[in-house]
Motif scaffolding. Structure first.
Motif, mmCIF file in Angstrom:
data_model
loop_
_atom_site.group_PDB
_atom_site.id
_atom_site.type_symbol
_atom_site.label_atom_id
_atom_site.label_comp_id
_atom_site.label_asym_id
_atom_site.label_seq_id
_atom_site.Cartn_x
_atom_site.Cartn_y
_atom_site.Cartn_z
ATOM 1 N N ASP A 192 -39.936 -4.224 -70.756
ATOM 2 C CA ASP A 192 -40.951 -4.798 -71.637
ATOM 3 C C ASP A 192 -40.529 -4.821 -73.102
ATOM 4 O OD1 ASP A 192 -42.730 -5.202 -69.529
ATOM 5 O OD2 ASP A 192 -43.545 -3.190 -69.716
ATOM 6 N N LYS A 193 -39.927 -3.727 -73.564
ATOM 7 C CA LYS A 193 -39.541 -3.623 -74.965
ATOM 8 C C LYS A 193 -38.149 -3.014 -75.089
ATOM 9 C CE LYS A 193 -44.197 -2.953 -76.761
ATOM 10 N NZ LYS A 193 -45.055 -2.143 -77.635
ATOM 11 N N ARG A 194 -37.407 -3.496 -76.033
ATOM 12 C CA ARG A 194 -36.079 -2.966 -76.339
ATOM 13 C C ARG A 194 -36.229 -1.612 -77.014
ATOM 14 N NH1 ARG A 194 -31.832 -6.112 -78.826
ATOM 15 N NH2 ARG A 194 -32.374 -7.550 -77.193
ATOM 16 N N ILE A 195 -35.320 -0.692 -76.719
ATOM 17 C CA ILE A 195 -35.287 0.607 -77.374
ATOM 18 C C ILE A 195 -34.322 0.518 -78.550
ATOM 19 C CG2 ILE A 195 -34.642 3.038 -77.147
ATOM 20 C CD1 ILE A 195 -35.437 2.820 -74.176
ATOM 21 N N ALA A 213 -39.310 -6.627 -85.906
ATOM 22 C CA ALA A 213 -39.499 -6.431 -84.462
ATOM 23 C C ALA A 213 -40.556 -5.365 -84.178
ATOM 24 C CB ALA A 213 -38.172 -6.056 -83.805
ATOM 25 N N LEU A 214 -40.593 -4.301 -85.000
ATOM 26 C CA LEU A 214 -41.597 -3.244 -84.825
ATOM 27 C C LEU A 214 -42.989 -3.801 -85.093
ATOM 28 C CD1 LEU A 214 -42.038 -0.211 -84.233
ATOM 29 C CD2 LEU A 214 -41.797 0.196 -86.695
ATOM 30 N N ASP A 215 -43.130 -4.565 -86.159
ATOM 31 C CA ASP A 215 -44.433 -5.170 -86.487
ATOM 32 C C ASP A 215 -44.903 -6.140 -85.403
ATOM 33 O OD1 ASP A 215 -44.512 -3.732 -88.839
ATOM 34 O OD2 ASP A 215 -44.047 -5.437 -90.140
ATOM 35 N N ALA A 216 -43.961 -6.781 -84.718
ATOM 36 C CA ALA A 216 -44.300 -7.735 -83.656
ATOM 37 C C ALA A 216 -44.444 -7.051 -82.293
ATOM 38 C CB ALA A 216 -43.235 -8.822 -83.577
ATOM 39 N N ASN A 217 -44.337 -5.721 -82.256
ATOM 40 C CA ASN A 217 -44.433 -4.946 -81.002
ATOM 41 C C ASN A 217 -43.381 -5.350 -79.975
ATOM 42 O OD1 ASN A 217 -46.441 -3.046 -81.540
ATOM 43 N ND2 ASN A 217 -48.032 -4.585 -81.212
ATOM 44 N N PHE A 255 -41.561 15.436 -92.722
ATOM 45 C CA PHE A 255 -41.434 15.169 -94.149
ATOM 46 C C PHE A 255 -41.570 13.677 -94.451
ATOM 47 C CE2 PHE A 255 -38.957 14.458 -98.061
ATOM 48 C CZ PHE A 255 -39.731 15.223 -98.930
ATOM 49 N N GLU A 256 -40.918 12.839 -93.638
ATOM 50 C CA GLU A 256 -41.030 11.390 -93.801
ATOM 51 C C GLU A 256 -40.599 10.710 -92.514
ATOM 52 O OE1 GLU A 256 -38.508 10.253 -97.068
ATOM 53 O OE2 GLU A 256 -36.688 10.743 -95.980
ATOM 54 N N HIS A 257 -41.288 9.622 -92.182
ATOM 55 C CA HIS A 257 -40.933 8.865 -90.987
ATOM 56 C C HIS A 257 -41.464 7.437 -91.078
ATOM 57 C CE1 HIS A 257 -44.933 10.515 -89.972
ATOM 58 N NE2 HIS A 257 -45.093 9.383 -89.309
ATOM 59 N N ILE A 258 -40.966 6.624 -90.182
ATOM 60 C CA ILE A 258 -41.422 5.239 -90.091
ATOM 61 C C ILE A 258 -42.672 5.216 -89.222
ATOM 62 C CG2 ILE A 258 -40.824 2.922 -89.273
ATOM 63 C CD1 ILE A 258 -37.839 3.776 -89.793
ATOM 64 N N ASP A 259 -43.721 4.627 -89.753
ATOM 65 C CA ASP A 259 -44.985 4.565 -89.017
ATOM 66 C C ASP A 259 -44.777 3.812 -87.707
ATOM 67 O OD1 ASP A 259 -47.694 5.008 -88.605
ATOM 68 O OD2 ASP A 259 -48.305 3.186 -89.663
ATOM 69 N N GLY A 260 -45.186 4.409 -86.610
ATOM 70 C CA GLY A 260 -45.042 3.796 -85.298
ATOM 71 C C GLY A 260 -43.824 4.278 -84.531
ATOM 72 N N ALA A 261 -42.911 4.993 -85.199
ATOM 73 C CA ALA A 261 -41.726 5.517 -84.514
ATOM 74 C C ALA A 261 -42.120 6.731 -83.667
ATOM 75 C CB ALA A 261 -40.656 5.922 -85.520
ATOM 76 N N LEU A 262 -41.467 6.874 -82.531
ATOM 77 C CA LEU A 262 -41.662 8.038 -81.670
ATOM 78 C C LEU A 262 -40.562 9.045 -81.970
ATOM 79 C CD1 LEU A 262 -42.280 6.173 -78.286
ATOM 80 C CD2 LEU A 262 -43.978 6.954 -79.957
#
Length: 128
Positions: free
Chosen positions: A65-68, A22-26, A41-48
């Motif tokens: 528009d987008k689910r949280i 779902a993240l890759d599909a925006n 230290f570490e995170h998921i790319d694109g996460a706020l």
């Protein structure tokens, strides 16, 4: 995906793989509720980043528009934040099962810290 009804709201628990797709599909906004130190230290790319200690469910935008989807280190804090959103009137909210630990166990890519330089770097785990 697992779901649970709380009052009139639906609380979903997504697998790391469902979240990645779902993240890759925006299709979602992924919100990390860990501390700034954990995020750096570490995170998921694109996460706020929105640390749980500063979290205010009533200040979140709607989900027209987008689910949280929330995530943390293990799934405990993100479940707590999700339930605060339900208390604030959200009808549909989700979090990532097992958080960052589950993400890494699923061998999904993320941003980590290069221990030799201290710089961020993409981590792409090798499949078994």
């Amino acid at each position: 995906m697992k779901s649970e009804t709380i009052g009139t709201a639906t609380f979903e628990t997504w697998t790391p793989e469902e979240t990645r797709k779902a993240l890759d599909a925006n299709e979602i906004v992924l919100i990390d509720v860990r501390t700034p130190q954990e995020f750096m230290f570490e995170h998921i790319d694109g996460a706020l980043l929105l640390p749980m200690s500063f979290f205010r469910a009533d200040k979140l935008p709607g989900q027209s528009d987008k689910r949280i989807v929330f995530h943390c280190g293990s799934g405990v804090r993100s479940a707590m934040v999700s339930k605060k959103c339900i208390e604030a009137g959200f009808e549909l909210i989700a979090h990532v099962e097992d958080g960052m630990a589950g993400w890494k166990k699923a061998k999904l890519p993320h941003i980590g810290t290069n221990m030799a330089t201290g710089a961020p770097q993409e981590i792409v785990p090798k499949a078994d």
